[in-house]
Motif scaffolding. Structure first.
Motif, PDB file in Angstrom:
ATOM      1  N   VAL A 115      -1.554   2.387  -3.083  1.00 40.73           N
ATOM      2  CA  VAL A 115      -2.745   3.240  -3.069  1.00 40.73           C
ATOM      3  C   VAL A 115      -3.133   3.639  -1.653  1.00 40.73           C
ATOM      4  CG1 VAL A 115      -3.636   2.270  -5.214  1.00 40.73           C
ATOM      5  CG2 VAL A 115      -4.294   1.239  -3.046  1.00 40.73           C
ATOM      6  N   SER A 118      -2.575   7.373  -0.323  1.00 38.86           N
ATOM      7  CA  SER A 118      -3.422   8.523  -0.641  1.00 38.86           C
ATOM      8  C   SER A 118      -4.253   8.918   0.573  1.00 38.86           C
ATOM      9  CB  SER A 118      -4.333   8.207  -1.827  1.00 38.86           C
ATOM     10  OG  SER A 118      -3.593   8.102  -3.023  1.00 38.86           O
ATOM     11  N   GLN A 126      -7.412   2.932 -11.503  1.00 37.98           N
ATOM     12  CA  GLN A 126      -6.698   2.479 -10.317  1.00 37.98           C
ATOM     13  C   GLN A 126      -7.513   2.751  -9.052  1.00 37.98           C
ATOM     14  OE1 GLN A 126      -2.563   2.839 -10.787  1.00 37.98           O
ATOM     15  NE2 GLN A 126      -2.086   2.923  -8.624  1.00 37.98           N
ATOM     16  N   ALA A 128      -7.477   5.175  -6.826  1.00 39.91           N
ATOM     17  CA  ALA A 128      -6.953   5.910  -5.674  1.00 39.91           C
ATOM     18  C   ALA A 128      -5.980   7.005  -6.069  1.00 39.91           C
ATOM     19  CB  ALA A 128      -6.260   4.955  -4.706  1.00 39.91           C
TER      20      ALA A 128
END
Length: 488
Positions: A115, A118, A126, A128
């Motif tokens: 993550v 990003s 989640q 992200a």
């Protein structure tokens, strides 16, 4: 063919050898409105309504490893009336889609990546990833509702024009999961969501006027990854499945799912307007289930059909790099070995019984939604292309007699989820058509097919050629024309 509208969305995606960015999964960037389509056969005059399919359709070069579930939502629709048809396709212009169009690049890493890759905060369970609204599609309160599997906003569109009409304003802070259920008998929509914070799961009811009228926790011991729910006339059914994120890794924001075969599958059964204290929990054999089919009440029992996975975390496909092989196996029904299965929950004794209904590897079933929540006889499943997330044919099940009939789509022809469209003035449960998009790789084109549900082995009644070869996709829905127009 008459092209009424054509618009191409800017893309930075380059030609790729990725298995889900080429071949039958080659993304589309052009939106069409088309009439006077070429027809092989004749469109029946007794079909009236709209067939709509959602699609994971990547627009920009991915950040890290691309997973097909990351792609941007694109809806494809066929509207039928009086023996005529119109085709439309439009991107779901989510907040993430619009932001990436403005930036000219991907801003969110997909589910196969850390993550931390990003570039901006994300959405959903989640936390992200991009809410791509690319998973499921239903029609409720006269509008399309497009949803994302990890819980997102829920985008509403006009079923005939696919003009976007904003997000579902009633959506809770934890969003809406894919697979809300519409009860055609009452007009209500039942939904759920899940998150990484207690109580981890909620369930709600939206009335026929698109107003949230009920919302309650369905507590689980920790973060879970349910994908679907079911309902009967009086009850809703949610699940606590033994496949979920590793809680120790979650502390470091790492989302790695593990299967726990020592834990049971648990079913939460509660009245439609019940609360947490009204839930009755039932236990069954451990598994993971992507999709439930119909459920109904019979005496003291609730009966539920769905697709039991023998190998919820399958071994990577051989002959490929480990990460690629694992990605490929995770979306191949022949790898996770899904079978049509039945669960019986006795509300009087608390006992659960279960049985396998078909030994073949099958999934992504559909049935006549006019019978949703009540006992139904017929179910229509698909089988997959081994090693791929592609549908190669369908099976009609007679759940009363145990008989079945099969229809292969043909060599290098891959279908979509095929909802049941009741014939105008239908006389019985299977009096209607199955509607599907087919991607034909040999002919390098796509078509929409209508199949007589009473005789699927006869093949398509007609084949309607689309203006372009569309990217393969999965979830679809049917909306009845007279109901949409308020004729009845």
């Amino acid at each position: 063919m008459d092209i009424k509208y054509k618009n191409t969305v800017p893309s930075t995606l380059q030609p790729s050898m990725h298995p889900y960015l080429n071949g039958a999964w080659t993304p589309n960037f052009t939106e069409f409105t088309a009439t006077d389509l070429e027809v092989i056969g004749e469109i029946p005059r007794d079909i009236d309504g709209v067939y709509i399919r959602n699609t994971e359709n990547q627009v920009h070069e991915a950040i890290g490893v691309y997973h097909p579930f990351d792609g941007d939502g694109m809806l494809h629709a066929m509207s039928f009336r009086d023996g005529k048809v119109e085709y439309r396709n439009r991107f779901v212009r989510t907040k993430g889609f619009e932001a990436e169009q403005e930036a000219g690049e991907s801003l969110w890493a997909g589910i196969a990546n850390s993550v931390h890759k990003s570039k901006r905060p994300g959405w959903g369970a989640q936390g992200a990833v991009k809410d791509a609204s690319s998973t499921d599609v239903v029609v409720h309160a006269g509008k399309v509702l497009s949803t994302f599997w990890q819980c997102g906003d829920g985008y509403r569109l006009d079923p005939y024009t696919l003009e976007q009409e904003g997000v579902a304003g009633w959506a809770p802070v934890d969003g809406i999961s894919a697979h809300p259920k519409v009860d055609e008998r009452t007009g209500e929509m039942l939904f759920f969501n899940y998150s990484k914070h207690p109580p981890y799961q909620h369930y709600g009811v939206v009335d026929k006027h698109n107003k949230l009228v009920h919302y309650t926790p369905v507590p689980t011991p920790g973060p879970r990854l349910p994908h679907d729910m079911a309902f009967t006339e009086n009850y809703s059914i949610l699940v606590d499945l033994p496949l979920f994120w590793d809680e120790n890794l979650l502390k470091d924001n790492i989302h790695r799912a593990g299967y726990h075969p020592d834990m049971p599958t648990r079913f939460a059964i509660l009245p439609r307007y019940g609360k947490a204290e009204d839930i009755r929990w039932f236990e069954a054999a451990p598994t993971y289930v992507l999709h439930w089919m119909n459920a109904y009440e019979e005496g003291d029992e609730i009966i539920l059909d769905g697709y039991f996975q023998d190998a919820p975390v399958p071994e990577p496909l051989p002959g490929l790099p480990e990460k690629v092989g694992r990605l490929m196996a995770g979306i191949d029904m022949h790898s996770f070995k899904s079978h049509l299965h039945r669960w019986r929950f006795n509300l009087k004794t608390g006992e659960t019984k279960e049985e396998r209904l078909d030994e073949r590897v099958l999934e992504f079933g559909m049935f006549n939604q006019r019978y949703a929540g009540r006992k139904s006889r017929y179910l229509y499943s698909v089988w997959g292309e081994p090693g791929w997330f592609l549908f190669s044919g369908m099976v009609k099940h007679d759940l009363e007699t145990g008989e079945s009939w099969s229809l292969p789509f043909g060599e290098q022809r891959f279908g979509s989820e095929s909802p049941f469209a009741p014939r105008v003035n239908a006389k019985d449960e299977d009096d209607g058509y199955l509607v599907s998009f087919i991607t034909d790789m040999k002919e390098d084109r796509s078509e929409c097919v209508l199949i007589d549900a009473k005789d699927i082995e006869a093949g398509p009644v007609c084949r309607i050629i689309l203006p372009h070869r569309i990217c393969s996709g999965t979830h679809a829905t049917w909306a009845d024309g007279p109901t949409l127009r308020g004729d009845q």
